[in-house]
Design a protein around this motif. Structure first.
Motif, PDB file in Angstrom:
ATOM      1  N   MET A  22     -22.911  21.937 -43.355  1.00 38.59           N
ATOM      2  CA  MET A  22     -21.431  21.632 -43.381  1.00 38.59           C
ATOM      3  C   MET A  22     -20.988  20.878 -42.192  1.00 38.59           C
ATOM      4  N   ILE A  23     -19.886  20.340 -42.294  1.00 43.50           N
ATOM      5  CA  ILE A  23     -19.345  19.585 -41.021  1.00 43.50           C
ATOM      6  C   ILE A  23     -17.912  19.568 -41.246  1.00 43.50           C
ATOM      7  N   THR A  24     -17.245  19.731 -40.117  1.00 45.05           N
ATOM      8  CA  THR A  24     -15.661  19.927 -40.085  1.00 45.05           C
ATOM      9  C   THR A  24     -15.205  18.425 -39.979  1.00 45.05           C
ATOM     10  N   GLN A  25     -13.916  18.249 -40.445  1.00 42.78           N
ATOM     11  CA  GLN A  25     -13.168  16.878 -40.432  1.00 42.78           C
ATOM     12  C   GLN A  25     -13.105  16.342 -38.952  1.00 42.78           C
ATOM     13  N   CYS A  26     -12.970  16.960 -38.123  1.00 38.56           N
ATOM     14  CA  CYS A  26     -12.905  16.682 -36.711  1.00 38.56           C
ATOM     15  C   CYS A  26     -14.210  16.190 -36.012  1.00 38.56           C
ATOM     16  N   CYS A  27     -15.329  17.025 -36.499  1.00 37.08           N
ATOM     17  CA  CYS A  27     -16.572  16.372 -36.144  1.00 37.08           C
ATOM     18  C   CYS A  27     -16.924  14.962 -36.593  1.00 37.08           C
ATOM     19  N   ILE A  28     -16.621  14.849 -38.032  1.00 38.75           N
ATOM     20  CA  ILE A  28     -16.818  13.668 -38.641  1.00 38.75           C
ATOM     21  C   ILE A  28     -15.759  12.293 -37.946  1.00 38.75           C
ATOM     22  N   LYS A  29     -14.549  12.906 -37.399  1.00 38.24           N
ATOM     23  CA  LYS A  29     -13.667  11.676 -36.916  1.00 38.24           C
ATOM     24  C   LYS A  29     -14.279  11.598 -35.478  1.00 38.24           C
ATOM     25  N   SER A  30     -14.993  12.447 -34.813  1.00 38.32           N
ATOM     26  CA  SER A  30     -15.623  12.139 -33.474  1.00 38.32           C
ATOM     27  C   SER A  30     -16.914  11.185 -33.717  1.00 38.32           C
ATOM     28  N   LEU A  31     -17.443  11.244 -35.007  1.00 30.17           N
ATOM     29  CA  LEU A  31     -18.542  10.348 -35.162  1.00 30.17           C
ATOM     30  C   LEU A  31     -17.829   8.855 -35.242  1.00 30.17           C
ATOM     31  N   TYR A  32     -16.768   8.788 -36.091  1.00 26.86           N
ATOM     32  CA  TYR A  32     -16.090   7.563 -36.344  1.00 26.86           C
ATOM     33  C   TYR A  32     -15.627   6.945 -34.968  1.00 26.86           C
ATOM     34  N   ASP A  33     -15.401   7.875 -33.950  1.00 19.96           N
ATOM     35  CA  ASP A  33     -14.834   7.303 -32.763  1.00 19.96           C
ATOM     36  C   ASP A  33     -15.859   6.802 -31.931  1.00 19.96           C
ATOM     37  N   ARG A  34     -16.996   6.999 -32.158  1.00 23.14           N
ATOM     38  CA  ARG A  34     -18.141   6.374 -31.513  1.00 23.14           C
ATOM     39  C   ARG A  34     -18.604   4.915 -31.937  1.00 23.14           C
ATOM     40  N   GLY A  35     -17.893   4.349 -33.018  1.00 23.08           N
ATOM     41  CA  GLY A  35     -18.011   3.075 -33.463  1.00 23.08           C
ATOM     42  C   GLY A  35     -19.346   2.543 -34.139  1.00 23.08           C
ATOM     43  N   ASP A  36     -19.576   1.497 -34.221  1.00 22.66           N
ATOM     44  CA  ASP A  36     -21.018   1.103 -35.019  1.00 22.66           C
ATOM     45  C   ASP A  36     -22.057   1.676 -34.866  1.00 22.66           C
ATOM     46  N   GLU A  37     -22.385   1.966 -33.195  1.00 24.71           N
ATOM     47  CA  GLU A  37     -23.492   2.661 -32.935  1.00 24.71           C
ATOM     48  C   GLU A  37     -23.901   4.102 -33.807  1.00 24.71           C
ATOM     49  N   PRO A  57      -6.301  15.991 -34.425  1.00 24.37           N
ATOM     50  CA  PRO A  57      -7.747  16.324 -34.214  1.00 24.37           C
ATOM     51  C   PRO A  57      -7.618  16.991 -33.064  1.00 24.37           C
ATOM     52  N   LEU A  58      -8.773  18.178 -33.150  1.00 29.44           N
ATOM     53  CA  LEU A  58      -9.233  18.658 -31.987  1.00 29.44           C
ATOM     54  C   LEU A  58     -10.530  18.149 -31.421  1.00 29.44           C
ATOM     55  N   THR A  59     -10.996  18.401 -30.255  1.00 31.74           N
ATOM     56  CA  THR A  59     -12.389  17.959 -29.778  1.00 31.74           C
ATOM     57  C   THR A  59     -13.285  18.997 -30.786  1.00 31.74           C
ATOM     58  N   GLN A  60     -14.447  18.527 -30.875  1.00 30.78           N
ATOM     59  CA  GLN A  60     -15.566  19.302 -31.617  1.00 30.78           C
ATOM     60  C   GLN A  60     -15.753  20.659 -31.176  1.00 30.78           C
ATOM     61  N   ALA A  61     -15.635  20.877 -29.819  1.00 32.89           N
ATOM     62  CA  ALA A  61     -15.912  22.249 -29.340  1.00 32.89           C
ATOM     63  C   ALA A  61     -14.744  23.158 -29.813  1.00 32.89           C
ATOM     64  N   GLU A  62     -13.251  22.656 -29.570  1.00 32.89           N
ATOM     65  CA  GLU A  62     -12.206  23.622 -30.120  1.00 32.89           C
ATOM     66  C   GLU A  62     -12.396  23.624 -31.651  1.00 32.89           C
ATOM     67  N   CYS A  63     -12.549  22.696 -32.454  1.00 31.81           N
ATOM     68  CA  CYS A  63     -12.689  22.794 -33.735  1.00 31.81           C
ATOM     69  C   CYS A  63     -13.776  23.552 -34.273  1.00 31.81           C
ATOM     70  N   VAL A  85     -22.686  22.097 -38.632  1.00 30.13           N
ATOM     71  CA  VAL A  85     -23.077  21.272 -37.942  1.00 30.13           C
ATOM     72  C   VAL A  85     -22.152  20.283 -37.003  1.00 30.13           C
ATOM     73  N   ASP A  86     -22.280  20.023 -35.963  1.00 31.25           N
ATOM     74  CA  ASP A  86     -21.390  18.877 -35.112  1.00 31.25           C
ATOM     75  C   ASP A  86     -21.939  17.605 -35.129  1.00 31.25           C
ATOM     76  N   GLY A  87     -20.967  16.635 -34.621  1.00 32.83           N
ATOM     77  CA  GLY A  87     -21.147  15.445 -34.541  1.00 32.83           C
ATOM     78  C   GLY A  87     -22.546  14.770 -33.756  1.00 32.83           C
ATOM     79  N   ASP A  88     -22.474  15.637 -32.730  1.00 30.70           N
ATOM     80  CA  ASP A  88     -23.449  15.212 -31.642  1.00 30.70           C
ATOM     81  C   ASP A  88     -24.885  15.557 -32.200  1.00 30.70           C
TER      82      ASP A  88
END
Length: 179
Positions: A60-75, A97-103, A30-33
Motif C-alpha cells: 500500500m502507498i499513501t496519496q502524499c507519498c505518490i505526490k512526492s514521487l511525482y515531484d521528483r520529475g522525470d527521473e 499534502p504533507l511530507t512523507q514522514a508526517e503522512c 511503503v513510502d516514495g523513497d
C-alpha cells in the motif's frame, strides 16, 4: 536471502502474528523513497517484501507519498509506474499534502498504537526512529540493494511480554465459575 536472517524474520513475523494480531496478507505501507530506491537498484519490490515477511503481502502507498514521487520529475517515472500498481491508502491530505514522514505518521500512529497493523517500509531514518516508539510496528528498509527488517524495538518487546504474561496469568486466575 541468507538462512539465518530468514529464520529470524520468520520468528519475528510469527511473534507479531501471535502477540499483536497481524493477519495474512500483511499490509505493507511503503513510502516514495523505498519505491524510488527499489527501481534504482532494479529490484522487484513486491517479491522482495514477500520474501522478507515470508508470506503474501498487500503493498500500500499513501496519496502524499505518490505526490512526492511525482515531484521528483522525470527521473522517478519508473518509480511512479511501480507505485501506481500498489493499493492506495487514503490519507485525506489531498488539499494540503504533507511530507512523507508526517503522512505515514498520521496513518500508522493512531493514539500511540499501530491500530491497522501495518508493516512500514521506509528509507527515512527519522521515520523509523519515530516508529520504534510505537509498539507492534515492523520496520523494513533497503540497505545496498538488500531488504532488511529491523529487529523488534524494546517497546515492542515489552508490549509482547506484557501480552504473554497477561495471557498466562489470565488463564490461571480466571474468575469464571468452574463446573
Amino acid at each position: 536471502m541468507r538462512q539465518k536472517r530468514s529464520k529470524n524474520y520468520r520468528k519475528q513475523m510469527s511473534a507479531y502474528t501471535t502477540a499483536f494480531g497481524f493477519r495474512k496478507p500483511y499490509q505493507v505501507l511503503v513510502d516514495g523513497d523505498i519505491v524510488y530506491d527499489a527501481t534504482k537498484y532494479k529490484m522487484n519490490l513486491s517479491k522482495s517484501l514477500e520474501s522478507v515477511v515470508q508470506s503474501e503481502i498487500k503493498p500500500m502507498i499513501t496519496q502524499c507519498c505518490i505526490k512526492s514521487l511525482y515531484d521528483r520529475g522525470d527521473e522517478a517515472a519508473e518509480a511512479v509506474a511501480l507505485a501506481k500498481t500498489f493499493e492506495r491508502r487514503r490519507c485525506n491530505h489531498l488539499e494540503t499534502p504533507l511530507t512523507q514522514a508526517e503522512c505515514l505518521s498520521s496513518v500508522v500512529n493512531v493514539k500511540g498504537k499501530n491500530k491497522h497493523r501495518y508493516v512500514v517500509a521506509t528509507q527515512n531514518q527519522q521515520v523509523r526512529r519515530q516508529f520504534r516508539s510505537i509498539p507492534a510496528t515492523p520496520l523494513i528498509y533497503i540497505n545496498r540493494s538488500v531488504i532488511i527488517m529491523e529487529p523488534m524495538s524494546p517497546i515492542t518487546e515489552q508490549a509482547k511480554s506484557k501480552f504473554e504474561t497477561e495471557k498466562l496469568l489470565g488463564g490461571l486466575n480466571s474468575t469464571r465459575s468452574r463446573h
